[in-house]
Motif scaffolding. Structure first.
Motif, PDB file in Angstrom:
ATOM      1  N   ARG A   1       0.817  -1.221   0.000  1.00 45.06           N
ATOM      2  CA  ARG A   1       0.000   0.000   0.000  1.00 45.06           C
ATOM      3  C   ARG A   1       0.853   1.276   0.000  1.00 45.06           C
ATOM      4  O   ARG A   1       0.877   2.018  -0.965  1.00 45.06           O
ATOM      5  N   SER A   2       1.626   1.494   1.092  1.00 46.99           N
ATOM      6  CA  SER A   2       2.320   2.783   1.234  1.00 46.99           C
ATOM      7  C   SER A   2       3.324   3.034   0.116  1.00 46.99           C
ATOM      8  O   SER A   2       3.388   4.120  -0.448  1.00 46.99           O
ATOM      9  N   MET A   3       4.136   2.030  -0.231  1.00 49.87           N
ATOM     10  CA  MET A   3       5.138   2.241  -1.256  1.00 49.87           C
ATOM     11  C   MET A   3       4.589   1.991  -2.650  1.00 49.87           C
ATOM     12  O   MET A   3       5.303   2.141  -3.641  1.00 49.87           O
ATOM     13  N   GLY A   4       3.343   1.594  -2.723  1.00 52.95           N
ATOM     14  CA  GLY A   4       2.670   1.482  -4.007  1.00 52.95           C
ATOM     15  C   GLY A   4       3.175   0.374  -4.916  1.00 52.95           C
ATOM     16  O   GLY A   4       3.046   0.451  -6.132  1.00 52.95           O
ATOM     17  N   MET A   5       3.756  -0.664  -4.332  1.00 47.56           N
ATOM     18  CA  MET A   5       4.237  -1.746  -5.184  1.00 47.56           C
ATOM     19  C   MET A   5       3.093  -2.640  -5.665  1.00 47.56           C
ATOM     20  O   MET A   5       3.264  -3.424  -6.598  1.00 47.56           O
ATOM     21  N   GLY A   6       1.950  -2.526  -5.010  1.00 42.65           N
ATOM     22  CA  GLY A   6       0.834  -3.375  -5.396  1.00 42.65           C
ATOM     23  C   GLY A   6       1.119  -4.837  -5.090  1.00 42.65           C
ATOM     24  O   GLY A   6       2.070  -5.156  -4.379  1.00 42.65           O
ATOM     25  N   THR A   7       0.299  -5.718  -5.651  1.00 38.96           N
ATOM     26  CA  THR A   7       0.486  -7.140  -5.347  1.00 38.96           C
ATOM     27  C   THR A   7       1.518  -7.729  -6.310  1.00 38.96           C
ATOM     28  O   THR A   7       1.269  -8.706  -6.999  1.00 38.96           O
ATOM     29  N   SER A   8       2.709  -7.139  -6.325  1.00 34.22           N
ATOM     30  CA  SER A   8       3.740  -7.549  -7.274  1.00 34.22           C
ATOM     31  C   SER A   8       4.729  -8.520  -6.654  1.00 34.22           C
ATOM     32  O   SER A   8       4.778  -8.682  -5.434  1.00 34.22           O
ATOM     33  N   LEU A   9       5.523  -9.131  -7.522  1.00 32.94           N
ATOM     34  CA  LEU A   9       6.612  -9.990  -7.062  1.00 32.94           C
ATOM     35  C   LEU A   9       7.519  -9.246  -6.090  1.00 32.94           C
ATOM     36  O   LEU A   9       7.937  -9.786  -5.071  1.00 32.94           O
ATOM     37  N   LEU A  10       7.807  -7.966  -6.426  1.00 31.16           N
ATOM     38  CA  LEU A  10       8.742  -7.202  -5.609  1.00 31.16           C
ATOM     39  C   LEU A  10       8.227  -7.040  -4.176  1.00 31.16           C
ATOM     40  O   LEU A  10       8.986  -7.203  -3.218  1.00 31.16           O
ATOM     41  N   ALA A  11       6.925  -6.742  -4.040  1.00 31.90           N
ATOM     42  CA  ALA A  11       6.357  -6.572  -2.700  1.00 31.90           C
ATOM     43  C   ALA A  11       6.482  -7.870  -1.903  1.00 31.90           C
ATOM     44  O   ALA A  11       6.857  -7.857  -0.720  1.00 31.90           O
ATOM     45  N   GLY A  12       6.202  -8.994  -2.568  1.00 30.86           N
ATOM     46  CA  GLY A  12       6.329 -10.286  -1.902  1.00 30.86           C
ATOM     47  C   GLY A  12       7.767 -10.570  -1.518  1.00 30.86           C
ATOM     48  O   GLY A  12       8.050 -11.047  -0.411  1.00 30.86           O
ATOM     49  N   ALA A  13       8.704 -10.245  -2.440  1.00 27.69           N
ATOM     50  CA  ALA A  13      10.111 -10.535  -2.183  1.00 27.69           C
ATOM     51  C   ALA A  13      10.643  -9.684  -1.033  1.00 27.69           C
ATOM     52  O   ALA A  13      11.397 -10.171  -0.188  1.00 27.69           O
ATOM     53  N   CYS A  14      10.249  -8.410  -0.971  1.00 26.69           N
ATOM     54  CA  CYS A  14      10.675  -7.550   0.136  1.00 26.69           C
ATOM     55  C   CYS A  14      10.184  -8.125   1.463  1.00 26.69           C
ATOM     56  O   CYS A  14      10.917  -8.155   2.454  1.00 26.69           O
ATOM     57  N   THR A  15       8.933  -8.598   1.469  1.00 25.62           N
ATOM     58  CA  THR A  15       8.373  -9.171   2.692  1.00 25.62           C
ATOM     59  C   THR A  15       9.157 -10.411   3.117  1.00 25.62           C
ATOM     60  O   THR A  15       9.549 -10.543   4.281  1.00 25.62           O
ATOM     61  N   LEU A  16       9.404 -11.318   2.162  1.00 27.60           N
ATOM     62  CA  LEU A  16      10.146 -12.538   2.492  1.00 27.60           C
ATOM     63  C   LEU A  16      11.575 -12.204   2.911  1.00 27.60           C
ATOM     64  O   LEU A  16      12.144 -12.862   3.791  1.00 27.60           O
ATOM     65  N   ALA A  17      12.167 -11.161   2.281  1.00 26.96           N
ATOM     66  CA  ALA A  17      13.535 -10.782   2.634  1.00 26.96           C
ATOM     67  C   ALA A  17      13.605 -10.364   4.105  1.00 26.96           C
ATOM     68  O   ALA A  17      14.502 -10.792   4.840  1.00 26.96           O
ATOM     69  N   LEU A  18      12.626  -9.577   4.553  1.00 27.40           N
ATOM     70  CA  LEU A  18      12.608  -9.179   5.970  1.00 27.40           C
ATOM     71  C   LEU A  18      12.423 -10.396   6.864  1.00 27.40           C
ATOM     72  O   LEU A  18      13.015 -10.495   7.939  1.00 27.40           O
ATOM     73  N   LEU A  19      11.603 -11.341   6.374  1.00 32.74           N
ATOM     74  CA  LEU A  19      11.313 -12.541   7.163  1.00 32.74           C
ATOM     75  C   LEU A  19      12.568 -13.388   7.399  1.00 32.74           C
ATOM     76  O   LEU A  19      12.777 -13.907   8.497  1.00 32.74           O
ATOM     77  N   ILE A  20      13.423 -13.523   6.362  1.00 32.16           N
ATOM     78  CA  ILE A  20      14.584 -14.400   6.534  1.00 32.16           C
ATOM     79  C   ILE A  20      15.829 -13.645   7.008  1.00 32.16           C
ATOM     80  O   ILE A  20      16.839 -14.265   7.316  1.00 32.16           O
ATOM     81  N   LEU A  21      15.723 -12.332   7.091  1.00 32.21           N
ATOM     82  CA  LEU A  21      16.874 -11.541   7.524  1.00 32.21           C
ATOM     83  C   LEU A  21      17.448 -12.000   8.874  1.00 32.21           C
ATOM     84  O   LEU A  21      18.667 -12.188   8.982  1.00 32.21           O
ATOM     85  N   PRO A  22      16.608 -12.204   9.898  1.00 33.13           N
ATOM     86  CA  PRO A  22      17.177 -12.658  11.178  1.00 33.13           C
ATOM     87  C   PRO A  22      17.957 -13.966  11.054  1.00 33.13           C
ATOM     88  O   PRO A  22      18.988 -14.137  11.696  1.00 33.13           O
ATOM     89  N   ILE A  23      17.469 -14.888  10.194  1.00 31.38           N
ATOM     90  CA  ILE A  23      18.163 -16.174  10.052  1.00 31.38           C
ATOM     91  C   ILE A  23      19.540 -15.951   9.438  1.00 31.38           C
ATOM     92  O   ILE A  23      20.541 -16.516   9.891  1.00 31.38           O
ATOM     93  N   ILE A  24      19.590 -15.113   8.382  1.00 36.30           N
ATOM     94  CA  ILE A  24      20.885 -14.854   7.737  1.00 36.30           C
ATOM     95  C   ILE A  24      21.835 -14.169   8.715  1.00 36.30           C
ATOM     96  O   ILE A  24      23.007 -14.530   8.812  1.00 36.30           O
ATOM     97  N   ILE A  25      21.313 -13.198   9.460  1.00 33.78           N
ATOM     98  CA  ILE A  25      22.177 -12.459  10.391  1.00 33.78           C
ATOM     99  C   ILE A  25      22.756 -13.399  11.449  1.00 33.78           C
ATOM    100  O   ILE A  25      23.958 -13.391  11.718  1.00 33.78           O
ATOM    101  N   VAL A  26      21.890 -14.228  12.023  1.00 34.71           N
ATOM    102  CA  VAL A  26      22.359 -15.124  13.082  1.00 34.71           C
ATOM    103  C   VAL A  26      23.429 -16.084  12.558  1.00 34.71           C
ATOM    104  O   VAL A  26      24.476 -16.285  13.186  1.00 34.71           O
TER     105      VAL A  26
END
Lengths: 284, 285
Positions: free
Chosen positions: B129-154
């Protein structure tokens, strides 16, 4: 360079801030229309019907019911396996079984949902004839299998980290392996085991796909595992896959449900973090 | 019976009980995989891989789903890897023993335990919504990237921690600064561990369904996405869609889709385990 790296690290903080902000701001709009007291005490959850009720209790009991069933499987089995692998099994067995159990943990949860719906439910229906096609029992059992490797693996690490001298001391006093395990090793590793149980609990509370596939979508306030229940996570999935207008009250309900879930898991995670830091046994 | 005999008997009993539990766990895994293979293997053929989904189960395929999953995997990796490694280095090499570091630590532990569907809600509001990416691949990928970030960091931190301090001190002794030490000594030495963590986290990402449902992955896609702003579906999404239909034929499709999804997951996990073993053998301090 340090600046760039710091920005990377700060993204993790922004994520948390983002989650809290999004959940609070959207549910704020929700709670302006629906009083908090209704949300917490109403026993019906029907935001998508004409006769609207906004009581979180049915979703909460649904979530806790499936979680409780899962814990009944995962905790005894996980800890037994951990003790067996750490104290009884030959090294070779341990080195084969551990990775195999980790495979269980790497399977996508939607696959577990399929398993619950097409294998476990039909099997249970032969034993319990009045089991509904979607039910808490089957979803909970399969969820228990899913989180079991988490309990066994983390607990085993904790048991394995207990120094050899403690075991040798116990054996020297004439204890059997069973007595050593339960009276010396298990108490010494208790903080690690408690952490593993809490983390598994948090995981079960937030689990989505198994319950969305196998537990049903009817928010009924019940403690009966044979009945179909809806969890908080399932509700969010249900609304997200339909077309609900952005900005409507229905849209805001998923954030109100989400914040309930978030507060729950936040408390569980914080407790486990505190135990880990506070009660870490240090042997040197 | 005297006491010690009783105790020995109990000990033996528990040994078999433990063995039984372990075998039961593995048996469930076997039944589980066996059942899915039996149901689905007959359905997998070239047409299944190269057809779009269809209302008729026998004609339906997973082309749009596996292409979507590849896109998602690539985009998620592209976003999460630099940020994850960067943050991991900062945590481990720079931010030691300060109040900020402590705060970051607690925050990280908590993020790792946030349910994936909550990340979905975050992605829905921020990216969709806010960044206006809509229901795109990019929006999904950004979400998943945040989700796995803690695993990569650890896992990055663990890999960095395994590099002994003597390496760092030797580098400093030669006059290198902190960044030079990290770039030329510490990172190459810990690459195996970091890669293992990244692959494991990506294998987690391709199995995720819930956050993508919330950020608007479609259930029925009859085209192949051609760019990051396109709408999409992914394998678990397609499988979920088929599972939710009552007809038996769609269940067979679901099983076939699951076999392919599991193959990808196990392949990634296998590579990770292989890398871990190879790296552990090669590097001896």
């Amino acid at each position: 360079m340090k600046r760039v790296l710091m920005i990377c690290a700060i993204i993790t903080v922004l994520t948390t801030v983002g989650i809290v902000y999004v959940l609070f701001s959207e549910s704020y709009t929700f709670f302006q229309t629906v009083p908090l007291s209704d949300f917490l005490t109403d026993t019906e959850w029907t935001p998508l019907f004409t006769d609207k009720h906004y009581g979180i209790l049915p979703l909460l009991t649904g979530t806790l019911l499936t979680t409780a069933i899962a814990m009944c499987i995962a905790v005894p089995m996980g800890i037994t396996i951990a003790i067996y692998l750490s104290e009884y099994a030959p090294k070779r067995v341990r080195s084969i079984v551990k990775p195999l159990l980790e495979i269980l943990a790497s399977i996508p949860t939607v696959v577990y949902g399929f398993f619950a719906l097409t294998v476990v439910t039909p099997f249970l229906q032969q034993i319990i004839p009045d089991l509904s096609g979607f039910n808490a029992l089957s979803a909970g059992l399969v969820m228990g299998i899913m989180i079991m490797p988490m309990v066994s693996s983390l607990s085993e690490d904790a048991l394995y980290a207990v120094p050899k001298s403690l075991r040798e001391g116990a054996y020297g006093m004439g204890s059997t392996r069973l007595q050593t395990s339960f009276r010396v090793i298990l108490p010494a590793a208790s903080s690690g085991i408690i952490v593993s149980v809490i983390l598994a609990f948090a995981r079960a509370v937030g689990e989505t796909m198994i319950v969305a596939v196998a537990a049903g979508q009817q928010p009924i306030l019940t403690g009966d595992p044979r009945s179909s229940v809806e969890t908080i996570t399932t509700y969010i999935v249900q609304v997200s896959s339909g077309d609900v207008q952005h900005g409507s009250l229905e849209y805001n309900t998923i954030f109100a449900a989400g914040i309930t879930l978030f507060i729950f898991t936040f408390i569980l995670n914080s407790v486990s973090f505190y135990i880990k830091k506070r009660f870490q046994e240090k042997y040197d | 019976m005297i006491n010690s005999e009783k105790n020995r008997l109990k000990d033996k009993a528990f040994q078999y009980f433990g063995l039984g539990c372990t075998i039961l766990g593995l048996l469930v895994l076997a039944v589980f995989l066996g059942d899915i293979i039996m149901k689905g293997i007959g359905r997998i053929d070239w047409d299944f891989l190269t057809s779009f989904p269809s209302m008729r189960a026998k004609k339906a395929g997973i082309l749009s789903a596996w292409v979507g999953t590849l896109w998602m995997l690539g985009l998620t990796a592209f976003i999460s890897i630099p940020i994850g490694i960067g943050a991991g280095i900062y945590f481990e090499e720079y931010a030691k023993k300060s109040r900020l570091a402590n705060l970051l630590e607690i925050n990280l532990a908590n993020l790792a335990g946030v349910p994936s569907i909550i990340y979905g809600l975050l992605g829905l509001e921020i990216f969709v919504r806010s960044m206006g990416m809509g229901t795109s691949l990019l929006a999904g990928a950004c979400t998943l990237a945040l989700l796995i970030l803690p695993i990569i960091i650890v896992s990055t931190r663990e890999a960095l921690r395994a590099v002994p301090n003597s390496i760092r001190q030797a580098s400093y002794g030669m006059g290198a600064n902190t960044w030079q030490t990290i770039w030329h000594q510490v990172l190459p030495a810990s690459m195996g561990g970091i890669l293992t963590g990244i692959i494991l986290s990506l294998s987690r990402a391709i199995g995720e369904t819930a956050p993508l449902i919330v950020t608007g992955a479609l259930a029925y896609v009859a085209f192949v996405p051609s760019g990051p702003m396109d709408q999409y579906t992914v394998m678990p999404m397609q499988i979920f869609n088929w599972i939710s239909r009552p007809q038996q034929d769609f269940q067979v499709n679901a099983a076939a889709g699951i076999i392919i999804l599991l193959c990808i997951t196990f392949l990634l996990n296998g590579i990770a385990v292989f890398l871990r073993n190879r790296w552990q053998k090669k590097v001896k301090w």
